[in-house]
Motif scaffolding. Structure first.
Motif, mmCIF file in Angstrom:
data_model
loop_
_atom_site.group_PDB
_atom_site.id
_atom_site.type_symbol
_atom_site.label_atom_id
_atom_site.label_comp_id
_atom_site.label_asym_id
_atom_site.label_seq_id
_atom_site.Cartn_x
_atom_site.Cartn_y
_atom_site.Cartn_z
ATOM 1 N N GLU A 123 3.395 -3.241 4.369
ATOM 2 C CA GLU A 123 2.658 -4.384 4.903
ATOM 3 C C GLU A 123 3.504 -5.291 5.792
ATOM 4 O O GLU A 123 3.077 -5.712 6.857
ATOM 5 C CB GLU A 123 2.089 -5.192 3.733
ATOM 6 C CG GLU A 123 1.178 -6.320 4.146
ATOM 7 C CD GLU A 123 0.545 -6.987 2.946
ATOM 8 O OE1 GLU A 123 -0.630 -7.380 3.054
ATOM 9 O OE2 GLU A 123 1.221 -7.115 1.904
ATOM 10 N N ALA A 137 1.732 -2.620 0.222
ATOM 11 C CA ALA A 137 0.389 -2.996 -0.221
ATOM 12 C C ALA A 137 -0.311 -1.792 -0.834
ATOM 13 O O ALA A 137 -0.231 -0.679 -0.306
ATOM 14 C CB ALA A 137 -0.429 -3.527 0.954
ATOM 15 N N THR A 138 -0.997 -2.020 -1.942
ATOM 16 C CA THR A 138 -1.868 -1.018 -2.561
ATOM 17 C C THR A 138 -3.254 -1.632 -2.682
ATOM 18 O O THR A 138 -3.406 -2.729 -3.218
ATOM 19 C CB THR A 138 -1.367 -0.626 -3.958
ATOM 20 O OG1 THR A 138 -0.028 -0.137 -3.870
ATOM 21 C CG2 THR A 138 -2.257 0.460 -4.566
ATOM 22 N N ARG A 139 -4.255 -0.925 -2.181
ATOM 23 C CA ARG A 139 -5.631 -1.397 -2.239
ATOM 24 C C ARG A 139 -6.499 -0.320 -2.870
ATOM 25 O O ARG A 139 -6.399 0.860 -2.507
ATOM 26 C CB ARG A 139 -6.159 -1.742 -0.835
ATOM 27 C CG ARG A 139 -5.285 -2.749 -0.067
ATOM 28 C CD ARG A 139 -5.334 -4.121 -0.694
ATOM 29 N NE ARG A 139 -4.575 -5.113 0.064
ATOM 30 C CZ ARG A 139 -3.372 -5.563 -0.277
ATOM 31 N NH1 ARG A 139 -2.775 -5.096 -1.387
ATOM 32 N NH2 ARG A 139 -2.751 -6.479 0.447
ATOM 33 N N TYR A 141 -10.498 0.746 -3.809
ATOM 34 C CA TYR A 141 -11.893 0.492 -3.474
ATOM 35 C C TYR A 141 -12.804 1.344 -4.348
ATOM 36 O O TYR A 141 -12.462 2.476 -4.712
ATOM 37 C CB TYR A 141 -12.162 0.824 -2.003
ATOM 38 C CG TYR A 141 -11.368 -0.008 -1.023
ATOM 39 C CD1 TYR A 141 -11.902 -1.166 -0.469
ATOM 40 C CD2 TYR A 141 -10.072 0.368 -0.650
ATOM 41 C CE1 TYR A 141 -11.170 -1.937 0.426
ATOM 42 C CE2 TYR A 141 -9.338 -0.397 0.242
ATOM 43 C CZ TYR A 141 -9.890 -1.543 0.780
ATOM 44 O OH TYR A 141 -9.169 -2.308 1.670
ATOM 45 N N LEU A 146 -13.529 -3.722 -2.342
ATOM 46 C CA LEU A 146 -12.178 -3.882 -2.855
ATOM 47 C C LEU A 146 -12.265 -4.374 -4.297
ATOM 48 O O LEU A 146 -12.787 -5.460 -4.563
ATOM 49 C CB LEU A 146 -11.408 -4.893 -2.007
ATOM 50 C CG LEU A 146 -9.976 -5.198 -2.446
ATOM 51 C CD1 LEU A 146 -9.079 -3.969 -2.284
ATOM 52 C CD2 LEU A 146 -9.409 -6.376 -1.642
ATOM 53 N N TRP A 148 -9.426 -3.849 -6.674
ATOM 54 C CA TRP A 148 -8.090 -4.068 -7.268
ATOM 55 C C TRP A 148 -7.077 -3.988 -6.140
ATOM 56 O O TRP A 148 -7.228 -3.192 -5.203
ATOM 57 C CB TRP A 148 -7.823 -2.980 -8.309
ATOM 58 C CG TRP A 148 -6.563 -3.096 -9.108
ATOM 59 C CD1 TRP A 148 -6.431 -3.625 -10.358
ATOM 60 C CD2 TRP A 148 -5.243 -2.653 -8.727
ATOM 61 N NE1 TRP A 148 -5.132 -3.527 -10.780
ATOM 62 C CE2 TRP A 148 -4.379 -2.941 -9.799
ATOM 63 C CE3 TRP A 148 -4.726 -2.037 -7.597
ATOM 64 C CZ2 TRP A 148 -3.018 -2.642 -9.772
ATOM 65 C CZ3 TRP A 148 -3.371 -1.744 -7.537
ATOM 66 C CH2 TRP A 148 -2.531 -2.039 -8.627
ATOM 67 N N GLU A 149 -6.030 -4.790 -6.221
ATOM 68 C CA GLU A 149 -4.985 -4.737 -5.196
ATOM 69 C C GLU A 149 -3.663 -5.186 -5.786
ATOM 70 O O GLU A 149 -3.615 -5.920 -6.783
ATOM 71 C CB GLU A 149 -5.351 -5.612 -4.003
ATOM 72 C CG GLU A 149 -5.505 -7.087 -4.319
ATOM 73 C CD GLU A 149 -5.887 -7.900 -3.093
ATOM 74 O OE1 GLU A 149 -5.255 -7.710 -2.030
ATOM 75 O OE2 GLU A 149 -6.829 -8.712 -3.190
ATOM 76 N N SER A 150 -2.597 -4.719 -5.156
ATOM 77 C CA SER A 150 -1.272 -5.186 -5.553
ATOM 78 C C SER A 150 -0.368 -5.212 -4.337
ATOM 79 O O SER A 150 -0.598 -4.503 -3.343
ATOM 80 C CB SER A 150 -0.662 -4.294 -6.648
ATOM 81 O OG SER A 150 -0.142 -3.102 -6.103
ATOM 82 N N ASP A 151 0.654 -6.050 -4.430
ATOM 83 C CA ASP A 151 1.704 -6.125 -3.419
ATOM 84 C C ASP A 151 3.029 -6.012 -4.153
ATOM 85 O O ASP A 151 3.333 -6.826 -5.043
ATOM 86 C CB ASP A 151 1.619 -7.430 -2.633
ATOM 87 C CG ASP A 151 0.329 -7.512 -1.826
ATOM 88 O OD1 ASP A 151 0.246 -6.836 -0.791
ATOM 89 O OD2 ASP A 151 -0.592 -8.219 -2.257
#
Length: 294
Positions: A123, A137-139, A141, A146, A148-151
């Motif tokens: 990212e 970045a992890t997204r 779907y 969207l 769940w997400e993580s950085d």
């Protein structure tokens, strides 16, 4: 930034990931500023399988009545992290990248059997006082939304003149009011056990010899195991509707060993915590967990 999407299906085998890691031990000397890789790696439909969740739960301490662990999608996406870090387009050797921090957000309830589209990409660069940091970045779907997400922040130490925005994202936490709530005994094979459910076979976690090659006197616990274990101790039964977890990784945890969970006084569905050494004077991880439950 324009990314080039690559569908990864089927996912790489463990042996392939290890071989790619060996090939990435050496990279050409970087001339000038690093270039952010442009690949966006995608797995189209990854199941939140009951068997996978159960295996992860046994390793980290989650119980079935807690629902899908907040940290579980990270391990499904981690092989894509490794693929990015070991590709020729990534300017640094993957070995020696230090996991500094993780930020996770869940936007909708996750269920066993649900299929997620996982997208992983580099990212941004971050200028850290100790070197060059990178946010991956992890997204995730589901049905186009969207959920769940993580950085994940990784650090390459001793890089002069790092590029990107200055690092200022350390987790503020008042540590004076924390009290010890649990003690954990960590076996010598914990790194190998977590590697089986996470796909992270980095030798600093799985082998004394491998750890010594990278400057550690013994194997060290995975940072994401530490986060998972801390969340397992605090995630309520019934599953999560929405949630956030922020953590900063501090000192390594040597295996075998003992550590303790320290918590601030409970204020509703919010937990401030640290994982410390048994004496309580050295932090291994600092975290914040906020949720809404069914």
């Amino acid at each position: 930034m324009e990314y080039v999407t690559q569908i990864i299906d089927p996912p790489p085998s463990r042996n392939q990931l290890l071989w790619d890691g060996v090939r990435a031990l050496r990279k050409p000397k970087l001339e000038g500023a690093p270039t952010l890789p442009k690949e966006r790696l995608v797995r189209s439909a990854v199941e939140l399988s009951a068997a996978g969740i159960a295996a992860y739960g046994r390793t980290c301490g989650f119980r079935r009545e807690q629902g899908v662990p907040l940290s579980y999608p990270h391990v499904l996406a981690f092989p894509l992290h490794l693929m990015l870090l070991t590709r020729p387009s990534f300017p640094y050797p993957a070995s020696g990248m230090v996991h500094l921090a993780n930020r996770i957000r869940q936007h909708q309830r996750l269920e066993e059997g649900q299929a997620l589209r996982l997208e992983v990409y580099c990212e941004r660069w971050v200028a850290h006082p100790k070197g060059q940091a990178l946010s991956i970045a992890t997204r995730a779907y589901s049905a186009g939304a969207l959920v769940w997400e993580s950085d994940s922040l990784y650090l390459r130490r001793d890089v002069a003149a790092p590029v990107g925005e200055p690092w200022s994202d350390g987790l503020p936490l008042e540590t004076e009011g924390l009290a010890r709530t649990q003690r954990w005994v960590l076996p010598a094979d914990l790194g190998r056990r977590f590697a089986k459910v996470s796909g992270d076979y980095n030798p600093i976690h799985t082998s004394v010899i491998g750890a010594r090659l990278f400057g550690f006197r013994r194997a060290i616990a995975h940072g994401m195991w530490t986060l998972g274990r801390a969340l397992a101790a605090q995630q309520p039964p019934g599953g999560l509707e929405t949630a956030e977890a922020h953590c900063d990784f501090k000192l390594p945890i040597f295996l075998p060993g003992q550590v303790a969970l320290w918590n601030a006084p409970v204020t509703g569905p919010r937990r401030e915590f640290e994982v410390r050494n048994l004496a309580g004077d050295k932090p291994h991880m600092r975290g914040l967990f906020i949720w809404t439950a069914r």
